[in-house]
Design an enzyme around this catalytic site. Sequence first.
Site, PDB file in Angstrom:
ATOM      1  N   LYS A  88      11.347 -28.217 -12.992  1.00 37.40           N
ATOM      2  CA  LYS A  88      10.764 -29.354 -13.691  1.00 37.40           C
ATOM      3  C   LYS A  88       9.302 -29.134 -14.086  1.00 37.40           C
ATOM      4  CE  LYS A  88      13.814 -33.142 -12.674  1.00 37.40           C
ATOM      5  NZ  LYS A  88      14.798 -32.646 -11.663  1.00 37.40           N
ATOM      6  N   GLU A 110       8.462 -41.294 -15.857  1.00 42.21           N
ATOM      7  CA  GLU A 110       9.459 -42.000 -15.055  1.00 42.21           C
ATOM      8  C   GLU A 110       9.956 -41.027 -13.990  1.00 42.21           C
ATOM      9  OE1 GLU A 110      10.253 -40.194 -17.583  1.00 42.21           O
ATOM     10  OE2 GLU A 110      12.012 -39.107 -16.862  1.00 42.21           O
ATOM     11  N   SER A 378      18.116 -23.896  -9.933  1.00 43.87           N
ATOM     12  CA  SER A 378      17.075 -24.704 -10.572  1.00 43.87           C
ATOM     13  C   SER A 378      15.985 -25.129  -9.600  1.00 43.87           C
ATOM     14  CB  SER A 378      17.703 -25.936 -11.227  1.00 43.87           C
ATOM     15  OG  SER A 378      18.500 -26.645 -10.300  1.00 43.87           O
TER      16      SER A 378
HETATM   17  C1  PLP Z   1      16.102 -32.851 -11.555  1.00 40.53           C
HETATM   18  C2  PLP Z   1      16.810 -31.656 -11.106  1.00 40.53           C
HETATM   19  C3  PLP Z   1      18.014 -31.236 -11.724  1.00 40.53           C
HETATM   20  C4  PLP Z   1      18.718 -32.035 -12.781  1.00 40.53           C
HETATM   21  O1  PLP Z   1      18.013 -32.201 -13.964  1.00 40.53           O
HETATM   22  P1  PLP Z   1      18.358 -31.414 -15.292  1.00 40.53           P
HETATM   23  O2  PLP Z   1      17.502 -32.096 -16.306  1.00 40.53           O
HETATM   24  O3  PLP Z   1      19.808 -31.531 -15.561  1.00 40.53           O
HETATM   25  O4  PLP Z   1      17.962 -29.998 -15.087  1.00 40.53           O
HETATM   26  C5  PLP Z   1      18.586 -30.058 -11.292  1.00 40.53           C
HETATM   27  N1  PLP Z   1      18.042 -29.318 -10.317  1.00 40.53           N
HETATM   28  C6  PLP Z   1      16.908 -29.685  -9.692  1.00 40.53           C
HETATM   29  C7  PLP Z   1      16.360 -28.815  -8.607  1.00 40.53           C
HETATM   30  C8  PLP Z   1      16.242 -30.861 -10.062  1.00 40.53           C
HETATM   31  O5  PLP Z   1      15.121 -31.218  -9.437  1.00 40.53           O
END
Ligand code: PLP
Length: 422
Positions: A88, A110, A378
Amino acid sequence: MAHSNNGFFNQFGGKYVAEVLRRPLDELEVAFGEAMKDESFLKELETIQRDYIGRETPLLFAETATELLGGAQIYIKLEGLANTGAHKINNAIGQCLLAKRMGKKRIIAETGAGQHGVATAAACAKLGLDCTVYMGEVDVRRQQPNVATMEMYGAKVKAVTSGSRTLKDAVNEAMRDWAANPDTTHYCLGSALGPAPFPDIVREFQSVIGKEVKRQAAERKLDVAALIACCGGGSNSIGFFSPFVDEEKPRLIAVEAGGVGPGVGENASRMTGNASRDGIMQGYKSRFLLDDDGQALPTRSISAGLDYCGIGPQLAALGKSGRIEFTSALDSEALEAVKFFARNEGVLFALESAHAGAEAIKLAPTLPKDKAIIVNMSGRGDKDVFITCPVFRKDEWLAFLHAEIERIESDKDIHDAKSMVE
Ligand SMILES: *Cc1c(COP(=O)(O)O)cnc(C)c1O
């Protein structure tokens, strides 16, 4: 379909907003277009990505996992090693730099679980911007560790008391603030959704993931069969996939939250679920989980980041065209994947990312050994101890919490430490 056509991805996308938001959105679109052609802006972005975020992030060969599963080679893009622990920050830093270029000194955002709020608060602290994060009152209570972190970075967290007091209401409140203060304020939206130009902006700032992977895979001469990412709003998946969407290969697989089952309210499967419908909500047209009256349905997932009723319009369009394949993983499969990669690779997946890991565990054995599949981790799972510990070791965790309450109530250590920082 690597970017929108005037804000649309086939029939999805658009800018369905009140008149007061048109001008700030149009101005943002122009400023973004100019910034992405400005060598000095791109240079500044690259430097902060390297020195602050810690890019590029590694591409790890998951050797033991590959051997155990006995099929395609599994590689993991370690996006969780980015500063603040997840992808993020790529978007937050990009948008905050853009806001600065536009002469705006105040950022609003948000947040649901708090991950985007933390990333934005950190980016604002780094870049010297004023930061306000809107968060539903229910989420403020549930997500205290993230609220505390945001405040540590100097952000103001405003609890939203309207509606269901969760993410949807926080978005409405942020939109209202932006409409009232468009000249001083930038709204840093957290995923690849919302009205145009946000889906394009968020994808571009997240596409650094896919660009690095393309280079890293070529350097190692990998024969990549599939890329796998988890999908909430869609920012990590579209950023990972975007350099590949106009090519025929590899397969692009997005994994939604299967929750506890296929029933309405049991999951957050916007593309494959039973209640999946086309609709318009919060400024954009896409796929949503809606009831017969077009109202958002409750969703469920063990991972807060995937627990949302909407999905980015570009993902909806690429899902419909078939370029991105959608599937889902259950809560239980995500938990198993967390354990599997922790034990065998020394890598702790965030619960969101573990949905992608779970799909890799299913897919790898079906493919030949000379193929590679790449999983986007992610985020890392440190943030999830409050969710994983009660599942994996409930009694020990309860004892720990009781002891913590006692320690805090007895006040001795805390009083001493407090007097030192005051
Ligand atoms: C917020 C988040 C997501 C989901 O958000 P996307 O916009 O679909 O990427 C996925 N993995 C992590 C670690 C997150 O913090």
